[in-house]
Design an enzyme around this catalytic site. Sequence first.
Site, PDB file in Angstrom:
ATOM      1  N   GLY A  41      31.561  11.981  17.128  1.00  8.55           N
ATOM      2  CA  GLY A  41      30.612  13.030  17.516  1.00  8.55           C
ATOM      3  C   GLY A  41      29.397  13.358  16.478  1.00  8.55           C
ATOM      4  N   LEU A  51      26.456  12.984  16.068  1.00 10.42           N
ATOM      5  CA  LEU A  51      24.992  13.647  16.461  1.00 10.42           C
ATOM      6  C   LEU A  51      24.943  15.049  16.924  1.00 10.42           C
ATOM      7  CD1 LEU A  51      23.534  10.364  18.494  1.00 10.42           C
ATOM      8  CD2 LEU A  51      23.463  10.840  15.758  1.00 10.42           C
ATOM      9  N   GLY A  52      26.282  15.653  16.628  1.00  7.97           N
ATOM     10  CA  GLY A  52      26.513  17.084  17.128  1.00  7.97           C
ATOM     11  C   GLY A  52      25.842  18.004  15.869  1.00  7.97           C
ATOM     12  N   GLN A  53      25.998  19.347  16.113  1.00  8.41           N
ATOM     13  CA  GLN A  53      25.559  20.294  15.178  1.00  8.41           C
ATOM     14  C   GLN A  53      26.177  20.059  13.791  1.00  8.41           C
ATOM     15  OE1 GLN A  53      26.966  24.279  15.882  1.00  8.41           O
ATOM     16  NE2 GLN A  53      25.157  25.193  14.827  1.00  8.41           N
ATOM     17  N   ASP A  76      28.722   8.154  18.015  1.00 15.96           N
ATOM     18  CA  ASP A  76      28.503   9.090  19.057  1.00 15.96           C
ATOM     19  C   ASP A  76      28.665   8.702  20.365  1.00 15.96           C
ATOM     20  OD1 ASP A  76      27.554  11.481  20.562  1.00 15.96           O
ATOM     21  OD2 ASP A  76      27.533  12.454  18.652  1.00 15.96           O
ATOM     22  N   ARG A 132      26.255   9.472  22.398  1.00 17.65           N
ATOM     23  CA  ARG A 132      24.837   9.352  22.717  1.00 17.65           C
ATOM     24  C   ARG A 132      24.322   8.336  21.663  1.00 17.65           C
ATOM     25  NH1 ARG A 132      22.629  15.023  21.170  1.00 17.65           N
ATOM     26  NH2 ARG A 132      24.759  15.570  20.196  1.00 17.65           N
ATOM     27  N   TYR A 180      39.284  25.464  25.720  1.00 17.54           N
ATOM     28  CA  TYR A 180      39.028  24.855  24.363  1.00 17.54           C
ATOM     29  C   TYR A 180      40.210  25.364  23.358  1.00 17.54           C
ATOM     30  CZ  TYR A 180      35.905  24.803  20.216  1.00 17.54           C
ATOM     31  OH  TYR A 180      35.358  24.469  18.926  1.00 17.54           O
TER      32      TYR A 180
HETATM   33  N1  LIG Z   1      29.866  24.443  15.953  1.00  9.48           N
HETATM   34  C1  LIG Z   1      30.610  25.264  15.710  1.00  9.48           C
HETATM   35  O1  LIG Z   1      30.249  26.459  15.863  1.00  9.48           O
HETATM   36  C2  LIG Z   1      32.166  24.954  15.847  1.00  9.48           C
HETATM   37  C3  LIG Z   1      33.153  26.029  15.479  1.00  9.48           C
HETATM   38  C4  LIG Z   1      34.448  25.658  15.265  1.00  9.48           C
HETATM   39  C5  LIG Z   1      34.799  24.456  15.553  1.00  9.48           C
HETATM   40  N2  LIG Z   1      33.913  23.376  15.686  1.00  9.48           N
HETATM   41  C6  LIG Z   1      34.471  22.286  16.209  1.00  9.48           C
HETATM   42  O2  LIG Z   1      33.933  20.959  15.340  1.00  9.48           O
HETATM   43  C7  LIG Z   1      33.589  19.943  16.095  1.00  9.48           C
HETATM   44  C8  LIG Z   1      32.021  19.572  16.149  1.00  9.48           C
HETATM   45  O3  LIG Z   1      31.389  20.531  16.585  1.00  9.48           O
HETATM   46  P1  LIG Z   1      29.967  20.364  16.765  1.00  9.48           P
HETATM   47  O4  LIG Z   1      29.441  21.828  16.567  1.00  9.48           O
HETATM   48  O5  LIG Z   1      29.408  19.427  15.989  1.00  9.48           O
HETATM   49  O6  LIG Z   1      29.929  20.145  18.369  1.00  9.48           O
HETATM   50  P2  LIG Z   1      28.574  19.357  19.114  1.00  9.48           P
HETATM   51  O7  LIG Z   1      28.909  19.629  20.555  1.00  9.48           O
HETATM   52  O8  LIG Z   1      27.380  19.871  18.645  1.00  9.48           O
HETATM   53  O9  LIG Z   1      28.731  17.998  19.028  1.00  9.48           O
HETATM   54  C9  LIG Z   1      30.025  17.096  19.360  1.00  9.48           C
HETATM   55  C10 LIG Z   1      29.490  15.796  19.650  1.00  9.48           C
HETATM   56  O10 LIG Z   1      30.531  14.889  20.389  1.00  9.48           O
HETATM   57  C11 LIG Z   1      29.792  14.141  21.090  1.00  9.48           C
HETATM   58  N3  LIG Z   1      31.048  13.677  21.985  1.00  9.48           N
HETATM   59  C12 LIG Z   1      31.061  14.370  23.291  1.00  9.48           C
HETATM   60  N4  LIG Z   1      32.016  13.818  23.988  1.00  9.48           N
HETATM   61  C13 LIG Z   1      32.211  12.664  23.348  1.00  9.48           C
HETATM   62  C14 LIG Z   1      32.881  11.451  23.563  1.00  9.48           C
HETATM   63  N5  LIG Z   1      33.889  11.261  24.841  1.00  9.48           N
HETATM   64  N6  LIG Z   1      33.287  10.425  22.661  1.00  9.48           N
HETATM   65  C15 LIG Z   1      32.397  10.647  21.428  1.00  9.48           C
HETATM   66  N7  LIG Z   1      31.670  11.542  21.236  1.00  9.48           N
HETATM   67  C16 LIG Z   1      31.490  12.620  22.301  1.00  9.48           C
HETATM   68  C17 LIG Z   1      28.743  14.789  21.677  1.00  9.48           C
HETATM   69  O11 LIG Z   1      27.744  13.767  22.235  1.00  9.48           O
HETATM   70  C18 LIG Z   1      28.120  15.629  20.386  1.00  9.48           C
HETATM   71  O12 LIG Z   1      27.005  14.796  19.648  1.00  9.48           O
HETATM   72  C19 LIG Z   1      34.181  20.024  17.260  1.00  9.48           C
HETATM   73  O13 LIG Z   1      35.573  19.777  17.307  1.00  9.48           O
HETATM   74  C20 LIG Z   1      34.305  21.464  17.489  1.00  9.48           C
HETATM   75  O14 LIG Z   1      35.159  22.128  18.486  1.00  9.48           O
HETATM   76  C21 LIG Z   1      32.467  23.772  15.905  1.00  9.48           C
END
Ligand SMILES: NC(=O)c1ccc[n+]([C@@H]2O[C@H](COP(=O)([O-])OP(=O)(O)OC[C@H]3O[C@@H](n4cnc5c(N)ncnc54)[C@H](O)[C@@H]3O)[C@@H](O)[C@H]2O)c1
Length: 317
Positions: free
Chosen positions: A8, A10-12, A34, A36, A141
């Site tokens: 994952g 490419l996420g935040q 990822d 994507r 979630y």
């Molecule tokens: N951002 C927040 O505020 C926050 C807060 C608490 C916990 N988290 C946790 O941190 C982790 C990352 O969060 P984030 O904000 O970067 O999320 P995000 O949604 O920005 O990124 C998640 C990434 O996972 C990828 N993804 C989705 N399904 C997938 C799959 N089947 N296989 C591989 N990749 C896949 C998506 O393409 C995306 O790039 C998550 O577990 C989230 O629950 C985030």
Amino acid sequence: MRKTLITGALGQIGSELVVALRDRYGDDQVIASDIRMPASPYESNGPFEYIDCTVRRMMDDVVQKYDVGTIYHLASLLSATAEEKPHVAWDVNMGGLYRVLEIARESRCAVFFPSSIGAFGPNTPKDNTPQDTIQRPNTMYGVTKVAGELLCDYYHSRFGVDARGLRYPGLISYVAPPGGGTTDYAVEIFYEAIRNKRYTCFLGPDTCLDMMYMPDAVKAAIDLMHADPDRLVHRNAFNVTSVNFTPEQLAAEIRKHIPDFVINYDVDPVRQAIADSWPNSIDDSAARAEWDWKPEYDLEMMTADMLENLKKKLKSS
Ligand SMILES: NC(=O)c1ccc[n+]([C@@H]2O[C@H](COP(=O)([O-])OP(=O)(O)OC[C@H]3O[C@@H](n4cnc5c(N)ncnc54)[C@H](O)[C@@H]3O)[C@@H](O)[C@H]2O)c1
């Protein structure tokens, strides 16, 4: 040295964690992955592999190919998206983590798992929420996060997998957009403040939640993975926090920089209900005691840094 894999990526969080880990260990030591494909140049600076975390073979192949020793498992559906697609959320959040832990057991990898304040629930004590407390979340979630925390603990106690994790609050960053969480307003508000000097918030004015600026979130993950295991009593699901505010308070802080900024409210009942089931503030004293967690950014510093960097980013885009 065995390499580090990020799912994952490419996420935040991944967008900034990959850069921080590559700065520390070298570009070739950190494999981003990822479901994507990367778009912008910085994302592809170093190895990238397409991995769907629900397909074990894809992850296994990459772990073997690069001799991966640590997996930061970030792939997940976030709170609001998980409520829209609960079945997919179960598959991705639980199925993905189970496969990561199985691979870690067989290939002796360490695992980082980010849980969330979403792992608490409506009957969790709301103020200064303790490290060890009631967790009965009423969202898909939250269910996947509590189960994930427990599964990581189980794999450590039963199989000796070095699984560690944090309960993140809402995360604020200017690099990558948020991925469908309940705290996304706290990022969107900065974009709209700069572009239009006004923002319509989907949470009510007095919704108080813990938040954290991304540099602190990245530092927390890396610090925990480097912590002395002998000092860790909890290992997984550490409460961590740095700032705590309502939409009204954040708007007031933004007004110190953009005096004519206006906030309006159009409450989304789904996301408001999720936010109402989460703590107002959490107690992170276990993280402070067991691995010296200490955030750097307060609300004032974070707001100033966000506005400065986002203005630069929006100007150049
Ligand atoms: N951002 C927040 O505020 C926050 C807060 C608490 C916990 N988290 C946790 O941190 C982790 C990352 O969060 P984030 O904000 O970067 O999320 P995000 O949604 O920005 O990124 C998640 C990434 O996972 C990828 N993804 C989705 N399904 C997938 C799959 N089947 N296989 C591989 N990749 C896949 C998506 O393409 C995306 O790039 C998550 O577990 C989230 O629950 C985030």
